[in-house]
Design an enzyme around this catalytic site. Sequence first.
Site, PDB file in Angstrom:
ATOM      1  N   SER A  81       0.646  -1.457   0.062  1.00 14.57           N
ATOM      2  CA  SER A  81       0.150   0.232  -0.328  1.00 14.57           C
ATOM      3  C   SER A  81       0.873   1.185   0.010  1.00 14.57           C
ATOM      4  CB  SER A  81      -0.996  -0.178   1.743  1.00 14.57           C
ATOM      5  OG  SER A  81      -1.905  -0.923   0.913  1.00 14.57           O
TER       6      SER A  81
ATOM      7  N   SER B 246      -5.546   2.995   4.667  1.00 11.89           N
ATOM      8  CA  SER B 246      -5.154   2.581   3.421  1.00 11.89           C
ATOM      9  C   SER B 246      -6.973   2.079   2.764  1.00 11.89           C
ATOM     10  CB  SER B 246      -4.176   1.111   4.219  1.00 11.89           C
ATOM     11  OG  SER B 246      -3.753   1.000   2.601  1.00 11.89           O
TER      12      SER B 246
ATOM     13  N   LYS C 194       3.897   6.507   4.743  1.00  7.45           N
ATOM     14  CA  LYS C 194       2.534   5.642   4.643  1.00  7.45           C
ATOM     15  C   LYS C 194       2.809   3.965   5.288  1.00  7.45           C
ATOM     16  CE  LYS C 194      -0.957   4.704   2.773  1.00  7.45           C
ATOM     17  NZ  LYS C 194      -1.301   2.993   3.396  1.00  7.45           N
TER      18      LYS C 194
ATOM     19  N   LYS D 173      -0.048   3.992  -2.444  1.00  8.99           N
ATOM     20  CA  LYS D 173      -1.418   4.496  -2.908  1.00  8.99           C
ATOM     21  C   LYS D 173      -0.316   6.525  -2.962  1.00  8.99           C
ATOM     22  CE  LYS D 173      -4.850   1.439  -0.496  1.00  8.99           C
ATOM     23  NZ  LYS D 173      -3.687   0.761   0.177  1.00  8.99           N
TER      24      LYS D 173
END
Length: 474
Positions: free
Chosen positions: A86, A145, A258, A89
């Site tokens: 993720s 997320s 992140k 993202k």
Amino acid sequence: MKMRLFFRQLASLALCGALLFPVLPCASAAPEEDQSEGGASSEPAGSSAGVLTYPELNAKAALLISPDSGMVLYEKNADERRFPASTTKIMTALLTLENVDDLNTVVTAEAVDFENVTADSSTANIKEGEQVRVIDLLYALMLPSANEAAYMLARHVGGTSENFVELMNTRAAELGCTGTHFSNPCGLHADDHYTTARDLYLMTAEAMKDETFLNIIDTVQYRMPATNMHEERIIFTTNMLIFSSFQPYAYSYCKGVKTGHTSEAGNCFVGYAERGEASLYSVVLGCDDAPSDGYNVAASFTDTKKLCEWGFDNFSSKTLAKKGDTACQIDVRLSTDADKLVLTAQNDVISLLPNDLEMDDLEINITAPESVDAPVHAGDPIGSMSFSYGGIEYGTVQLVALNDVEMSRVLYYADKLENFFKGSVFKIILVVIAIFIVLYILSNLFFGGLRRRRRRQNLRSRYDNANYQRRRRR
């Protein structure tokens, strides 16, 4: 008579040589390259930090970098292709912020947005037909997320998620990413969906230029407003370094960025930390679910904290230059106001330096022309100044003009005239004139000789003619 003609021809040839030889070499000779300055150094980059004990990390790939100078403090397989999970993202958020002007625009969730969202995917519990603002989707994307948020934003920006993925790959290439290929906007596993620690840093550094992105990544919880299908809800970050300040693994200097996890990628984390005036970016990929020290969080968090603490402990933030500092003086041409121009630092330069490296040890390299032509305006970029040691560059600042310098029109036109006489056009004109003179002289010599020979022949033929009446002397 013959001797006189011979000396006249010799003098003509000498005159031609005198005209031609000083001009032709200047007009035809190619300029030699100056190899004494400006060449790239072939010396390898050395270590300026002395002997450092590097941290032992669980990560398969890692990177620690100072954004002030771009200097890499630590790297481990930083260019190895890894599955990003993720952390993908970050690019999805970057493209959304770059392409959506009004973040209050409402996006309606469609069935296509859930086609690739697996049962074990992280979500924000958005439903088909729900109407959600772009700004709320960005928080859902970066905090819990949410994969459905990624697909909604991708469709809104790109028309389809496939088109958006093309935009992702194009933007990654523009940022200089050489080991990245995306196949979806959320980071779900695919064999052709990969990146590197260094490429993730490039994407993150670009996204961090946006104020909205900065606010989102440093948020622990966010209150999403009520929608047409859902009451107000609170979403939480998956970043355990900032989630709870009371936990032993928390890191107060962390400001984002992140998380990511799939079984194929392992645990991943892109971090950003600030301590005092210093800041650091960190990337760890392929970490285990839990470290050996017993904390009940993924090793990606403990590795990030360990890496940043090591960086801040072994490197100190120092000001290499302040805005307005005088760097050097250069000559100014075509002006009667001044013959010198002062160059100053355009902005402050703050960088992390090894603790055992003193400011006096730094090598300062100024790149600037010997002279500039007026007019010059205060703030015009003229050159640059870099700070390095042992082949490692710690910072660079642009040098700008301190003040205005007006141009003298008299000196300007005089310079133009001088350059004209020194230029290739004038030399070509001289060559043409010289050739014309040579041809003119040679033609006069040749055709004049023919005329004289004809006259002598005519006189001789008349003299030999029997009917020619010779004069008699009295």
